[in-house]
Design a protein around this motif. Structure first.
Motif, PDB file in Angstrom:
ATOM      1  N   ALA A  71      17.847  -2.972  -7.613  1.00 54.82           N
ATOM      2  CA  ALA A  71      16.929  -1.946  -7.112  1.00 54.82           C
ATOM      3  C   ALA A  71      15.669  -1.885  -7.962  1.00 54.82           C
ATOM      4  CB  ALA A  71      17.625  -0.590  -7.110  1.00 54.82           C
ATOM      5  N   PHE A  72      14.535  -1.764  -7.299  1.00 58.46           N
ATOM      6  CA  PHE A  72      13.235  -1.653  -7.954  1.00 58.46           C
ATOM      7  C   PHE A  72      12.421  -0.585  -7.220  1.00 58.46           C
ATOM      8  CE2 PHE A  72      14.744  -5.992  -7.930  1.00 58.46           C
ATOM      9  CZ  PHE A  72      14.507  -6.488  -9.213  1.00 58.46           C
ATOM     10  N   SER A  73      11.351  -0.148  -7.839  1.00 60.47           N
ATOM     11  CA  SER A  73      10.305   0.565  -7.108  1.00 60.47           C
ATOM     12  C   SER A  73       9.223  -0.453  -6.794  1.00 60.47           C
ATOM     13  CB  SER A  73       9.720   1.697  -7.953  1.00 60.47           C
ATOM     14  OG  SER A  73       9.011   1.166  -9.063  1.00 60.47           O
ATOM     15  N   VAL A  74       8.367  -0.126  -5.828  1.00 59.03           N
ATOM     16  CA  VAL A  74       7.267  -1.040  -5.491  1.00 59.03           C
ATOM     17  C   VAL A  74       6.421  -1.318  -6.729  1.00 59.03           C
ATOM     18  CG1 VAL A  74       5.120  -1.266  -4.179  1.00 59.03           C
ATOM     19  CG2 VAL A  74       7.178  -0.406  -3.052  1.00 59.03           C
ATOM     20  N   PRO A 110      15.609   6.904   7.536  1.00 59.99           N
ATOM     21  CA  PRO A 110      14.732   8.017   7.179  1.00 59.99           C
ATOM     22  C   PRO A 110      13.923   8.460   8.387  1.00 59.99           C
ATOM     23  CG  PRO A 110      13.802   5.953   6.420  1.00 59.99           C
ATOM     24  CD  PRO A 110      15.171   5.634   6.955  1.00 59.99           C
ATOM     25  N   SER A 111      13.398   9.681   8.321  1.00 56.38           N
ATOM     26  CA  SER A 111      12.622  10.203   9.442  1.00 56.38           C
ATOM     27  C   SER A 111      11.374   9.363   9.683  1.00 56.38           C
ATOM     28  CB  SER A 111      12.226  11.654   9.167  1.00 56.38           C
ATOM     29  OG  SER A 111      11.523  11.752   7.929  1.00 56.38           O
ATOM     30  N   ASP A 112      10.833   8.778   8.616  1.00 57.77           N
ATOM     31  CA  ASP A 112       9.677   7.891   8.735  1.00 57.77           C
ATOM     32  C   ASP A 112      10.082   6.514   8.226  1.00 57.77           C
ATOM     33  OD1 ASP A 112       7.325   6.528   8.746  1.00 57.77           O
ATOM     34  OD2 ASP A 112       6.246   7.865   7.395  1.00 57.77           O
ATOM     35  N   PRO A 113      10.422   5.555   9.113  1.00 57.89           N
ATOM     36  CA  PRO A 113      10.885   4.245   8.679  1.00 57.89           C
ATOM     37  C   PRO A 113       9.900   3.528   7.761  1.00 57.89           C
ATOM     38  CG  PRO A 113      11.274   4.540  11.026  1.00 57.89           C
ATOM     39  CD  PRO A 113      10.432   5.702  10.576  1.00 57.89           C
ATOM     40  N   GLN A 114       8.608   3.811   7.929  1.00 60.02           N
ATOM     41  CA  GLN A 114       7.621   3.132   7.095  1.00 60.02           C
ATOM     42  C   GLN A 114       7.670   3.593   5.644  1.00 60.02           C
ATOM     43  OE1 GLN A 114       5.927   0.606   8.370  1.00 60.02           O
ATOM     44  NE2 GLN A 114       6.999   0.998  10.281  1.00 60.02           N
ATOM     45  N   MET A 115       8.357   4.703   5.376  1.00 58.61           N
ATOM     46  CA  MET A 115       8.475   5.201   4.008  1.00 58.61           C
ATOM     47  C   MET A 115       9.873   4.980   3.427  1.00 58.61           C
ATOM     48  SD  MET A 115       5.509   6.143   3.299  1.00 58.61           S
ATOM     49  CE  MET A 115       5.858   6.975   1.748  1.00 58.61           C
ATOM     50  N   GLY A 116      10.758   4.397   4.220  1.00 58.17           N
ATOM     51  CA  GLY A 116      12.108   4.139   3.742  1.00 58.17           C
ATOM     52  C   GLY A 116      12.154   2.931   2.828  1.00 58.17           C
ATOM     53  N   PRO A 117      13.325   2.637   2.264  1.00 59.42           N
ATOM     54  CA  PRO A 117      13.467   1.488   1.376  1.00 59.42           C
ATOM     55  C   PRO A 117      13.133   0.190   2.090  1.00 59.42           C
ATOM     56  CG  PRO A 117      15.373   2.933   1.243  1.00 59.42           C
ATOM     57  CD  PRO A 117      14.571   3.399   2.409  1.00 59.42           C
ATOM     58  N   ASN A 160       0.815  -1.217   0.000  1.00 55.78           N
ATOM     59  CA  ASN A 160       0.000   0.000   0.000  1.00 55.78           C
ATOM     60  C   ASN A 160       0.849   1.269   0.000  1.00 55.78           C
ATOM     61  OD1 ASN A 160      -2.417  -1.446   0.023  1.00 55.78           O
ATOM     62  ND2 ASN A 160      -2.429  -1.587   2.260  1.00 55.78           N
ATOM     63  N   SER A 161       2.161   1.115  -0.151  1.00 58.76           N
ATOM     64  CA  SER A 161       3.059   2.261  -0.162  1.00 58.76           C
ATOM     65  C   SER A 161       2.930   3.033  -1.471  1.00 58.76           C
ATOM     66  CB  SER A 161       4.518   1.802   0.001  1.00 58.76           C
ATOM     67  OG  SER A 161       4.710   1.147   1.220  1.00 58.76           O
TER      68      SER A 161
END
Length: 553
Positions: free
Chosen positions: A400-403, A448-455, A353-354
């Motif tokens: 490396a990929f994007s979601v 990152p400041s928000d781990p849920q949005m990091g790689p 869901n990212s």
């Protein structure tokens, strides 16, 4: 007085230095923060009774050989420079043996023991993937109580680096080796097992020469080419293009995470990060072991190769070693690593869901021994072929990929990307360039400041090349009536039918339920099936992972 003070304050004190010990500093790639914090418990399950006396005697004789003596050293910390040292006894004795040996005897068959019966057993008549839990309770039979498990256990005792525990049942034997990760990696483990087997069988002449006893063979790895007044600018045009391509690929999916790039390009830092996130005292409840039978693997290969028909030819690696026309190539490792990581991704709802551009990083662990056994006009051989290099010698291959990219790619496309990245990043010049960047680049991984949005970072380690299931202890097999040499008809006679590898990291990182995971292939067994493992950051991820695996095909 100092002894009494330490007794009452509870402080641990290292044993006094033995003047006759030989002192050798650890190699640069052994004494790392990650390796200091991770201990390994490696268990082989044999469906036969083994003579534990023969096993420990053979290992003892091996560790008394020149060079190999180093593996029986005691670990000490040089407080003046905060570096670890090996203290090698001049002679091994009952008081200071080269291996810490313990033996447990169980008056039952393995399947009748309340803990032993939980050890995974593959159903040969089942053509689907079988999933097993990894239970902490199994430690009651695979290791001795009070065994060394954290760095301080070695530093503040006179215990040898290697621990050997043999658990004897009426119909089976569990052989467990324990060590701190400063000692060796997977291919070093293979070298140790092969040499141990040679001594067990009386083939001492087949024990290879030990390489790197009192010098660090990898000291020059990644060093500047100052002999020719060349730094990074001195790389060949081809190597430069490969490095630029790899970096641009990562930049493409990580444009919002620039602070992570230098660290992710450094395999040692990436591995340390992943270990700290997933190897904790509680990770065993989040682990799963899988058995992939040959028929299932054959179906996966058919699917992956069919997927290549829809992929641009420039993204496919071709086998050009035969005289016939080049054919698309994927190794088994490419296929099951892509398959396993796809299931790890599918089990993480928050990741799915990212935002579509969120990065997914796959790091395949690269054993560098073969790469470093070749020379060129710029680089000399660091590890000669045929020598025993029992230490840590790994790098990493980054994909490396994007979601959005990853979830939309067929299995064969992911496997092809992994293969192509391996070919481009695993040659000598690319490895040297990567290690040079690691020496000169940033070493600290800033979250990152928000781990849920990091790689979402995944690591895969393939030990199939180490052929651990080919370990042959037949020379130690004892039949039911006490005579040696029984059970000759079984293909698994003297060979492990199951292998368990547990990593223990005592660090607490506080990252919580962040995205990512660790996958591994333990190897191919005598039936031709693969044993795989997966570790997730949270129990619910592991449960969902199991569901997605069992629903496949």
């Amino acid at each position: 007085m100092s002894f009494l003070s330490n007794y009452f304050t509870g402080q641990r004190v290292a044993p006094p230095r033995i003047p006759t010990d030989t002192i050798i500093p650890l190699h640069s790639r052994d004494d790392t923060h990650q390796n200091r914090n991770v201990s390994v418990e490696f268990t082989m399950c044999f469906d036969a009774v083994l003579d534990e006396r023969k096993l420990v005697a053979a290992l003892w004789r091996l560790l008394e050989k020149p060079g190999w003596r180093k593996l029986g050293a005691r670990l000490r910390l040089n407080t003046s420079n905060d570096k670890l040292e090996y203290h090698i006894p001049a002679q091994y004795s009952k008081e200071r043996p080269p291996v810490n040996f313990t033996h447990g005897i169980f008056d039952s068959k393995l399947k009748d023991h309340p803990l032993g019966c939980q050890i995974p057993t593959a159903n040969e008549r089942n053509d689907s993937v079988q999933v097993f839990g990894v239970l902490e309770s199994q430690c009651g039979v695979i290791s001795a109580k009070g065994n060394t498990s954290v760095l301080d256990d070695w530093l503040f005792s006179d215990e040898a680096q290697l621990g050997l525990h043999v658990a004897s049942f009426k119909d089976a034997t569990l052989v467990t080796l324990t060590w701190l990760h400063t000692l060796l990696d997977a291919m070093g483990r293979q070298t140790l097992l092969r040499a141990w087997t040679a001594v067990l069988e009386g083939r001492d002449e087949d024990v290879p020469e030990f390489w790197g006893y009192d010098f660090d063979p990898l000291m020059r790895l990644g060093a500047s080419l100052d002999e020719d007044n060349q730094g990074a600018e001195g790389m060949s045009a081809g190597t430069t293009q490969v490095q630029e391509k790899a970096q641009s690929q990562i930049w493409m999916v990580m444009s919002n995470f620039k602070t992570w790039l230098p660290s992710l390009l450094d395999p040692r830092t990436t591995l340390a990060y992943l270990y700290s996130r997933f190897f904790r005292p509680t990770t065993t409840q989040n682990g799963r072991m899988l058995y992939m039978p040959p028929a299932y693997m054959a179906r996966l290969r058919t699917e992956a190769m069919h997927d290549l028909e829809s992929l641009d030819a420039s993204q496919i690696t071709y086998n050009t070693s035969t005289s016939s026309a080049p054919k698309p190539f994927l190794s088994d490792g490419d296929i099951f690593s892509a398959w396993l990581i796809r299931h790890l991704v599918s089990s993480d709802t928050s990741l799915l869901n990212s935002p579509p551009a969120r990065p997914i990083i796959i790091l395949n662990v690269l054993g560098m021994r073969d790469v470093l056994s070749t020379s060129s006009s710029k680089y000399e051989v660091l590890i000669p072929k045929g020598k025993a290099y029992v230490a840590n010698c790994t790098g990493g291959i980054v994909s490396a990929f994007s979601v959005q990219q990853f979830v939309g790619m067929p299995l064969g496309h992911v496997a092809a990307r992994i293969r192509k990245d391996l070919v481009e990043q695993a040659n000598r010049e690319a490895v040297e360039a990567s290690q040079r960047a690691s020496r000169n680049g940033q070493q600290n991984l800033t979250p990152p400041s928000d781990p849920q949005m990091g790689p979402a970072a995944y690591v895969f380690s393939n030990w199939a090349k180490a052929t651990l299931f080919d370990t042959d202890f037949s020379a130690a097999v004892v039949s039911d009536d006490g005579d040696e040499g029984g059970l000759t008809s079984r293909p698994t006679r003297g060979k492990p039918v199951y292998i368990s590898v547990n990593g223990h990291d005592r660090r607490v990182d506080g990252w919580g339920k962040s995205s990512g995971g660790i996958g591994m292939c333990v190897g191919k067994d005598a039936r031709g099936g693969y044993w795989l493992g997966a570790i997730t950051p949270a129990k619910e991820f592991a449960e969902e992972f199991e569901k997605t695996v069992l629903s496949d095909f």
